[in-house]
Design an enzyme around this catalytic site. Structure first.
Site, PDB file in Angstrom:
ATOM      1  N   SER A  49       2.432   2.468  23.372  1.00  0.00           N
ATOM      2  CA  SER A  49       3.506   1.690  22.756  1.00  0.00           C
ATOM      3  C   SER A  49       3.041   0.280  22.480  1.00  0.00           C
ATOM      4  CB  SER A  49       4.721   1.632  23.693  1.00  0.00           C
ATOM      5  OG  SER A  49       4.437   0.805  24.817  1.00  0.00           O
ATOM      6  N   ASP A  50       3.617  -0.338  21.445  1.00  0.00           N
ATOM      7  CA  ASP A  50       3.495  -1.787  21.361  1.00  0.00           C
ATOM      8  C   ASP A  50       4.210  -2.341  22.593  1.00  0.00           C
ATOM      9  OD1 ASP A  50       2.995  -4.368  20.565  1.00  0.00           O
ATOM     10  OD2 ASP A  50       3.774  -4.099  18.539  1.00  0.00           O
ATOM     11  N   TRP A  51       3.855  -3.542  22.982  1.00  0.00           N
ATOM     12  CA  TRP A  51       4.332  -4.093  24.249  1.00  0.00           C
ATOM     13  C   TRP A  51       5.856  -4.296  24.189  1.00  0.00           C
ATOM     14  CZ3 TRP A  51      -0.160  -2.543  24.406  1.00  0.00           C
ATOM     15  CH2 TRP A  51      -1.052  -2.791  25.442  1.00  0.00           C
ATOM     16  N   GLY A  52       6.577  -3.439  24.937  1.00  0.00           N
ATOM     17  CA  GLY A  52       8.027  -3.503  24.965  1.00  0.00           C
ATOM     18  C   GLY A  52       8.700  -2.680  23.882  1.00  0.00           C
TER      19      GLY A  52
END
Length: 751
Positions: free
Chosen positions: A232-235
């Site tokens: 995932s992209d961060w968050g």
């Protein structure tokens, strides 16, 4: 442990809780370790134009507080080099620096399309064209991974704005997705085989990318054969169990156990299976095993060599937009005044997660003073931070005493960044005020631009004899720009994005940044030069444009159809000759057009390119091969790429609007027509070469519809009626079941 054994190891040796724990980060930049089984934690950290590794004990983001690393030109600059070999060497250098710092995965490159020049993160993306972006990114990925370090191709997918980037839904049709927004990803995945792909924050047609099974599993893994890990992209994870089922393997950063608890609850509820968990763990362990050799061996790098490479890359990426009266290169016997604070305090990279702490930093003022004989006077003229123009009077005085004024202008750091989009395309008012004031006393003005995306240059460029765009050129950009200005390097950069006359002309105008949590991609596949060509719009500078200090001739075009079957292949050859007095490099560009098509197609599309270096008087034969995809478009109802038979136009030239050679070819292709369904209009049925006569024959028995379709004037009244609805009319001898049967027969054996 070998890669194959690692893929099997988890099914017998790991407990369920251990498996689930491995699918969550251990902190902001590391994966979980499992010491009892010898599974190490690995480090993932930001790129893509330099290593941004947070020192141990730093804050979470570590922006502005990372270990020193070479800051190469950003993607927006590197793309203008059109140099695949250069991107591969930059990638290898990035890989060496990662190895030296124990980093296993560099988070990049980003291949999202430049749908609008207002996107605040455009500096981190390559181009408005997917073929150019895909080929350059693939070279970068191959360079990094050849060092035993993984990459993370991002942001997958349709992440083309920063406004509401974590929630916006990109409403885009499948053909546009396939032809524009997925193409670069597809090329990198299928040719360079990145070890990881990063899912984006946004939604696509209402579904979060991190939870989109069609995107992460059916397409990425099923169609493209991706065998790596999706992170995932961060968050970016909204629902961890939905994301896992969709094919997202690793959530970053750590969720503090919250994601794992969701997965465990879903498992106990029967909505997530252990096989799905095992599959994600298998992919994580495969990544760990791929990174082990480089981590074990470590490495080192020569910061001086990497700085020299950054300088070469920046010089090769600078684009000479205009050069009236041959004012450049600067002559040694001329008095040169340097104006603009950006010459002394360079803007060399973007803001946000890609921000690198450079190993050293060159500025253009110092470099020009070192390269030019005699005194080089300077006046800042404006303040980058405050926007003050208090220094204009001094700058005018300095300019008036010089033979040439080199004026450094550009976007300030707060104008573009990750996290927000730009408000307009204009340069700061105080900088234009400076330019106008200097133009009152000096006719010989050279403007050097800095910025991560385009700015409007009309009408103010009338005051400049020359215009050089340096983009965000990295830590060696100042010296590189001096190299180009003084002629130590002949410029060879070409625009990877169109410079429009005004914002209102741009493709997404009216459909950006969206409203009510959605943004409509109403321009379809017509982004960038495709849009300007289709609408016949004037531009300030076209895609692919860039001048040199020498001249090039194109001649002797030869085209051979190697295969005229279902998947055609064509070889295009022509000669490029250096007809000037300097050595230089030219980017030969090949565009393909399909003037008559069942689908709306762009006037032309870039399908191949080659950068050639030539000594004065030398020539080189350029050979470019075009596969079937160069002539194909995505047929939505057929669900595949099709090459429609007929005439295709081939354009070879120095830019999208500087075409030097033209020819046409005929390809057999296939007869492309949609197969009507019962819900299709009656006219669509009647126009079909097989189903049309069949339907007319069935209706010819009489009744109201028989009379209507047999009259050439009356038939126009009924063409818009859905065929299935027609079957309800009195006396119609055709049933809905018959339409379904005929449609299915035609679909299985299209005419």
């Amino acid at each position: 442990m070998t890669t194959s054994s690692a893929e099997e190891f988890h099914s017998t040796a790991l407990t369920l809780d251990e498996k689930i724990a491995l699918l969550d980060g251990s902190d902001f930049w590391h994966t979980e370790s499992l010491p009892r089984l010898g599974i190490p934690s690995i480090t993932l950290t930001d790129g893509p134009h330099g290593l941004r590794k947070q020192p141990e004990g730093g804050d979470h983001l570590g922006i502005g507080d990372s270990v020193p690393a070479t800051c190469f030109p950003t993607a927006a600059a590197l793309a203008c080099s059109w140099d695949v070999d250069l991107l591969g060497r930059v990638g290898a250098a990035l890989g060496r620096e990662c190895r030296a710092e124990g980093v296993s995965v560099l988070l990049g490159p980003g291949v999202n399309m430049k749908r609008t020049p207002l996107c605040g993160r455009n500096f981190e993306y390559f181009a408005e064209d997917p073929l150019l972006a895909g080929h350059l990114a693939a070279a970068l990925v191959e360079g990094v991974q050849a060092q035993g370090v993984g990459t993370s191709l991002k942001h997958f997918a349709v992440n083309n704005q920063e406004t509401e980037r974590m929630s916006i839904s990109a409403e885009v049709d499948e053909r546009t997705l396939r032809e524009i927004y997925l193409t670069a990803f597809e090329h990198v995945v299928t040719t360079a085989r990145p070890w990881t792909v990063m899912s984006s924050y946004n939604r696509i047609n209402g579904v979060y990318a991190s939870e989109n099974r069609w995107l992460l599993t059916d397409l990425l893994r099923g169609e493209w054969g991706f065998d790596g890990l999706v992170v995932s992209d961060w968050g970016a994870v909204s629902s961890r169990d939905d994301a896992l089922r969709a094919g997202l393997d690793l959530e970053m950063p750590t969720s503090g156990g919250l994601g794992g608890a969701v997965v465990r609850n879903a498992y106990e509820a029967g909505t997530v299976s252990e096989d799905e968990i095992d599959l994600a763990v298998q992919r994580l362990l495969r990544l760990v095993e791929r990174t082990r050799p480089a981590l074990r061996e470590g490495g080192e790098y020569d910061s001086g060599e990497h700085h020299a490479l950054a300088r070469e890359a920046a010089a090769g990426s600078a684009v000479l937009l205009k050069n009236d009266d041959g004012i450049l290169p600067l002559q040694g016997d001329s008095t040169v005044a340097v104006l603009g604070e950006l010459a002394r305090a360079p803007r060399y990279q973007g803001a946000g997660s890609s921000q690198v702490v450079p190993t050293r930093l060159d500025d253009a003022l110092s470099a020009l003073r070192a390269a030019l004989p005699g005194e080089v006077p300077f006046a800042p003229g404006y303040s980058v931070d405050s926007g003050s123009s208090d220094g204009i009077a001094e700058a005018v005085e300095v300019a008036a005493r010089a033979d040439v004024a080199v004026l450094f202008l550009g976007l300030p750091p707060d104008a573009e960044s990750e996290g927000f989009d730009r408000d307009h395309l204009d340069l700061p008012a105080e900088q234009l005020e400076l330019l106008h004031a200097v133009a009152e006393v000096q006719e010989r003005i050279v403007v050097v631009l800095a910025g991560g995306s385009v700015v409007t240059v009309d009408p103010w460029q009338q005051h400049a004899k020359a215009l050089l765009h340096g983009w965000l050129p990295g830590q060696a950009g100042g010296a590189a720009l001096a190299d180009v200005l003084t002629g130590a390097v002949t410029p060879s950069g070409k625009l990877a994005e169109t410079i429009p006359v005004r914002y209102a002309d741009t493709p997404a105008f009216g459909n950006f940044p969206g409203e009510f949590d959605a943004v409509r991609y109403g321009e379809g596949p017509l982004i960038g030069y495709r849009w300007y060509d289709a609408r016949g719009l004037d531009v300030s500078y076209p895609f692919g444009h860039g001048l040199s200090y020498t001249s090039f001739e194109y001649r002797d075009l030869d085209v051979r159809i190697l295969d005229d079957g279902p998947e055609p292949s064509v070889r295009v050859e022509f000669t490029v000759a250096n007809t000037g007095g300097r050595a230089g490099s030219e980017v030969a560009q090949l565009y393909v057009g399909d003037p008559v098509s069942a689908a709306q197609r762009p006037e032309q599309e870039l399908k191949a390119f080659r950068k050639v270096a030539l000594e004065p008087g030398a020539s080189q034969r350029v050979s470019l091969e075009l596969g079937s995809r160069a002539f194909a478009y995505w047929h939505t109802s057929m669900g595949r790429w099709v090459v429609e038979g007929g005439e295709f136009v081939l354009h070879a030239g120095a830019s999208s609007r500087d075409i030097r050679l033209r020819t046409t070819i005929e390809l057999t292709g296939e007869t492309v027509r949609g197969v009507p369904t019962p819900g299709s209009e009656l006219g669509t049925w009647l126009d079909h070469p097989v189903l049309g006569p069949r339907l007319l024959s069935a209706l010819g028995g009489g009744g109201m519809m028989g009379e209507l379709v047999s009259d050439p004037q009356l038939i126009k009244l009924v063409r818009a009626i859905p065929a299935e609805r027609m079957t309800r009319f009195p006396g119609v001898p055709v049933t809905a079941e018959m339409l379904h049967e005929w449609s299915a027969e035609a679909r299985s054996s299209p005419a």
